[in-house]
Design a protein around this motif. Structure first.
Motif, PDB file in Angstrom:
ATOM      1  N   ALA A   1       0.855  -1.182   0.000  1.00 31.25           N
ATOM      2  CA  ALA A   1       0.000   0.000   0.000  1.00 31.25           C
ATOM      3  C   ALA A   1       0.893   1.234   0.000  1.00 31.25           C
ATOM      4  O   ALA A   1       1.832   1.334   0.795  1.00 31.25           O
ATOM      5  N   LYS A   2       0.603   2.180  -0.906  1.00 35.14           N
ATOM      6  CA  LYS A   2       1.361   3.425  -0.974  1.00 35.14           C
ATOM      7  C   LYS A   2       0.667   4.449  -0.076  1.00 35.14           C
ATOM      8  O   LYS A   2      -0.538   4.666  -0.183  1.00 35.14           O
ATOM      9  N   LEU A   3       1.443   5.079   0.807  1.00 32.40           N
ATOM     10  CA  LEU A   3       0.894   6.043   1.757  1.00 32.40           C
ATOM     11  C   LEU A   3       1.053   7.469   1.237  1.00 32.40           C
ATOM     12  O   LEU A   3       1.768   7.716   0.266  1.00 32.40           O
ATOM     13  N   GLU A   4       0.416   8.424   1.897  1.00 32.27           N
ATOM     14  CA  GLU A   4       0.385   9.819   1.444  1.00 32.27           C
ATOM     15  C   GLU A   4       1.758  10.458   1.328  1.00 32.27           C
ATOM     16  O   GLU A   4       1.936  11.414   0.580  1.00 32.27           O
ATOM     17  N   THR A   5       2.755   9.944   2.042  1.00 31.10           N
ATOM     18  CA  THR A   5       4.098  10.518   1.967  1.00 31.10           C
ATOM     19  C   THR A   5       4.955   9.870   0.888  1.00 31.10           C
ATOM     20  O   THR A   5       6.087  10.265   0.679  1.00 31.10           O
ATOM     21  N   GLY A   6       4.419   8.825   0.232  1.00 38.66           N
ATOM     22  CA  GLY A   6       5.157   8.161  -0.833  1.00 38.66           C
ATOM     23  C   GLY A   6       5.782   6.847  -0.442  1.00 38.66           C
ATOM     24  O   GLY A   6       6.234   6.096  -1.293  1.00 38.66           O
ATOM     25  N   VAL A   7       5.827   6.522   0.839  1.00 43.61           N
ATOM     26  CA  VAL A   7       6.422   5.264   1.293  1.00 43.61           C
ATOM     27  C   VAL A   7       5.422   4.129   1.071  1.00 43.61           C
ATOM     28  O   VAL A   7       4.212   4.319   1.143  1.00 43.61           O
ATOM     29  N   THR A   8       5.938   2.942   0.743  1.00 43.66           N
ATOM     30  CA  THR A   8       5.107   1.763   0.530  1.00 43.66           C
ATOM     31  C   THR A   8       5.337   0.778   1.660  1.00 43.66           C
ATOM     32  O   THR A   8       6.483   0.479   1.997  1.00 43.66           O
ATOM     33  N   VAL A   9       4.241   0.287   2.252  1.00 46.61           N
ATOM     34  CA  VAL A   9       4.323  -0.693   3.341  1.00 46.61           C
ATOM     35  C   VAL A   9       3.437  -1.886   3.007  1.00 46.61           C
ATOM     36  O   VAL A   9       2.513  -1.777   2.211  1.00 46.61           O
ATOM     37  N   GLN A  10       3.741  -3.015   3.621  1.00 48.88           N
ATOM     38  CA  GLN A  10       2.916  -4.213   3.471  1.00 48.88           C
ATOM     39  C   GLN A  10       1.777  -4.137   4.475  1.00 48.88           C
ATOM     40  O   GLN A  10       2.007  -3.896   5.663  1.00 48.88           O
ATOM     41  N   VAL A  11       0.538  -4.358   4.003  1.00 38.79           N
ATOM     42  CA  VAL A  11      -0.642  -4.257   4.858  1.00 38.79           C
ATOM     43  C   VAL A  11      -1.519  -5.491   4.668  1.00 38.79           C
ATOM     44  O   VAL A  11      -1.410  -6.186   3.662  1.00 38.79           O
ATOM     45  N   PRO A  12      -2.423  -5.766   5.619  1.00 39.93           N
ATOM     46  CA  PRO A  12      -3.366  -6.888   5.451  1.00 39.93           C
ATOM     47  C   PRO A  12      -4.314  -6.628   4.284  1.00 39.93           C
ATOM     48  O   PRO A  12      -4.497  -5.486   3.849  1.00 39.93           O
ATOM     49  N   LEU A  13      -4.959  -7.678   3.802  1.00 40.42           N
ATOM     50  CA  LEU A  13      -5.805  -7.590   2.616  1.00 40.42           C
ATOM     51  C   LEU A  13      -7.041  -6.722   2.814  1.00 40.42           C
ATOM     52  O   LEU A  13      -7.596  -6.222   1.843  1.00 40.42           O
ATOM     53  N   PHE A  14      -7.502  -6.511   4.064  1.00 43.31           N
ATOM     54  CA  PHE A  14      -8.732  -5.745   4.286  1.00 43.31           C
ATOM     55  C   PHE A  14      -8.525  -4.228   4.222  1.00 43.31           C
ATOM     56  O   PHE A  14      -9.481  -3.467   4.287  1.00 43.31           O
ATOM     57  N   ILE A  15      -7.296  -3.756   4.072  1.00 47.92           N
ATOM     58  CA  ILE A  15      -7.015  -2.317   4.003  1.00 47.92           C
ATOM     59  C   ILE A  15      -7.408  -1.788   2.621  1.00 47.92           C
ATOM     60  O   ILE A  15      -7.094  -2.399   1.598  1.00 47.92           O
ATOM     61  N   ASN A  16      -8.083  -0.629   2.596  1.00 43.97           N
ATOM     62  CA  ASN A  16      -8.527  -0.014   1.345  1.00 43.97           C
ATOM     63  C   ASN A  16      -7.959   1.389   1.212  1.00 43.97           C
ATOM     64  O   ASN A  16      -7.475   1.962   2.193  1.00 43.97           O
ATOM     65  N   GLU A  17      -8.051   1.951   0.002  1.00 41.56           N
ATOM     66  CA  GLU A  17      -7.629   3.334  -0.215  1.00 41.56           C
ATOM     67  C   GLU A  17      -8.460   4.255   0.658  1.00 41.56           C
ATOM     68  O   GLU A  17      -9.663   4.054   0.827  1.00 41.56           O
ATOM     69  N   GLY A  18      -7.815   5.268   1.248  1.00 41.42           N
ATOM     70  CA  GLY A  18      -8.495   6.210   2.122  1.00 41.42           C
ATOM     71  C   GLY A  18      -8.394   5.846   3.594  1.00 41.42           C
ATOM     72  O   GLY A  18      -8.619   6.691   4.456  1.00 41.42           O
ATOM     73  N   ASP A  19      -8.057   4.585   3.924  1.00 42.74           N
ATOM     74  CA  ASP A  19      -7.891   4.197   5.321  1.00 42.74           C
ATOM     75  C   ASP A  19      -6.678   4.914   5.908  1.00 42.74           C
ATOM     76  O   ASP A  19      -5.692   5.178   5.206  1.00 42.74           O
ATOM     77  N   VAL A  20      -6.744   5.225   7.203  1.00 45.06           N
ATOM     78  CA  VAL A  20      -5.611   5.836   7.900  1.00 45.06           C
ATOM     79  C   VAL A  20      -4.963   4.746   8.735  1.00 45.06           C
ATOM     80  O   VAL A  20      -5.632   4.050   9.503  1.00 45.06           O
ATOM     81  N   LEU A  21      -3.634   4.591   8.567  1.00 49.11           N
ATOM     82  CA  LEU A  21      -2.899   3.526   9.235  1.00 49.11           C
ATOM     83  C   LEU A  21      -1.896   4.079  10.229  1.00 49.11           C
ATOM     84  O   LEU A  21      -1.331   5.148  10.028  1.00 49.11           O
ATOM     85  N   LYS A  22      -1.659   3.323  11.286  1.00 53.62           N
ATOM     86  CA  LYS A  22      -0.576   3.622  12.226  1.00 53.62           C
ATOM     87  C   LYS A  22       0.621   2.800  11.756  1.00 53.62           C
ATOM     88  O   LYS A  22       0.526   1.582  11.604  1.00 53.62           O
ATOM     89  N   VAL A  23       1.757   3.486  11.487  1.00 54.23           N
ATOM     90  CA  VAL A  23       2.939   2.845  10.922  1.00 54.23           C
ATOM     91  C   VAL A  23       4.142   3.092  11.825  1.00 54.23           C
ATOM     92  O   VAL A  23       4.325   4.195  12.344  1.00 54.23           O
ATOM     93  N   ASP A  24       4.959   2.051  12.024  1.00 57.35           N
ATOM     94  CA  ASP A  24       6.205   2.173  12.784  1.00 57.35           C
ATOM     95  C   ASP A  24       7.258   2.782  11.854  1.00 57.35           C
ATOM     96  O   ASP A  24       7.598   2.191  10.828  1.00 57.35           O
ATOM     97  N   THR A  25       7.788   3.960  12.193  1.00 55.87           N
ATOM     98  CA  THR A  25       8.727   4.650  11.310  1.00 55.87           C
ATOM     99  C   THR A  25      10.106   4.003  11.289  1.00 55.87           C
ATOM    100  O   THR A  25      10.878   4.236  10.368  1.00 55.87           O
ATOM    101  N   ARG A  26      10.448   3.215  12.292  1.00 54.63           N
ATOM    102  CA  ARG A  26      11.772   2.579  12.320  1.00 54.63           C
ATOM    103  C   ARG A  26      11.833   1.398  11.373  1.00 54.63           C
ATOM    104  O   ARG A  26      12.839   1.168  10.707  1.00 54.63           O
TER     105      ARG A  26
END
Length: 187
Positions: A153-178
């Motif tokens: 999933a590509k986030l608003e800042t441009g970084v791509t992270v692996q997410v579960p299948l139920f995540i959709n566009e527009g969802d807000v995620l909590k991401v570990d920056t480290r």
């Protein structure tokens, strides 16, 4: 001021030959014959190089002249990344090599800690967790979740992270920056 090898711990910042280092790992060794020593693995705060060094037990090392300032990210342009000190409102421009680890998480008004060594900036510390919106991801395919599947999933800042299948566009995620790891979906 100086630190003794007895005060060594992970994350301790020390200075060797005028360069600041942080201790990544250390081990106190007491051989059967001879004096005790401390084996350390240190990472340079300026260059990022990792150095293995052995110190005699009781040896002293210098404390680096480090200062941390809370700053707010403003914007990025051709000249670099612009930050504002939250106390003095002084603006500062940092080049890409100072912020390279944080580039994927910089968005307007995010507060960061900028580390200075002898008055010049050497690094940036992001908040441990950030809440970012998903701007692009494939729809989840029903039925192939037996192994707890994931998708990029590509986030608003441009970084791509692996997410579960139920995540959709527009969802807000909590991401570990480290680790750039998905933590949870924020409601």
């Amino acid at each position: 001021m100086q630190y003794s090898t007895a005060q060594f711990r992970k994350g301790l910042k020390i200075e060797l030959d005028g360069e600041p280092f942080t201790i990544v790992d250390f081990q106190h060794v007491k051989p059967g014959k001879g004096g005790a020593f401390v084996r350390t693995k240190m990472k340079s705060l300026i260059s990022g190089n990792v150095l293995d060094k052995t110190f005699r037990s009781g040896e002293k090392v210098d404390v680096p002249n480090l200062e941390e300032r809370k700053m707010s990210f403003l914007y990025q342009d051709d000249s670099g990344y612009w930050f504002m000190d939250t106390e003095t409102y002084e603006q500062m421009n940092l080049m890409e090599d100072h912020v390279e680890d944080a580039i994927g998480f910089l968005k307007e008004n995010v507060e960061v800690n900028i580390l200075f060594h002898n008055g010049s900036p050497i690094g940036i510390d992001l908040p441990m967790f950030m809440e970012l919106a998903v701007v692009e991801t494939d729809p989840g395919v029903r039925g192939n979740t037996a192994s707890g599947g994931s998708k990029p999933a590509k986030l608003e800042t441009g970084v791509t992270v692996q997410v579960p299948l139920f995540i959709n566009e527009g969802d807000v995620l909590k991401v570990d920056t480290r680790t750039k790891a998905y933590i949870e979906r924020v409601s």
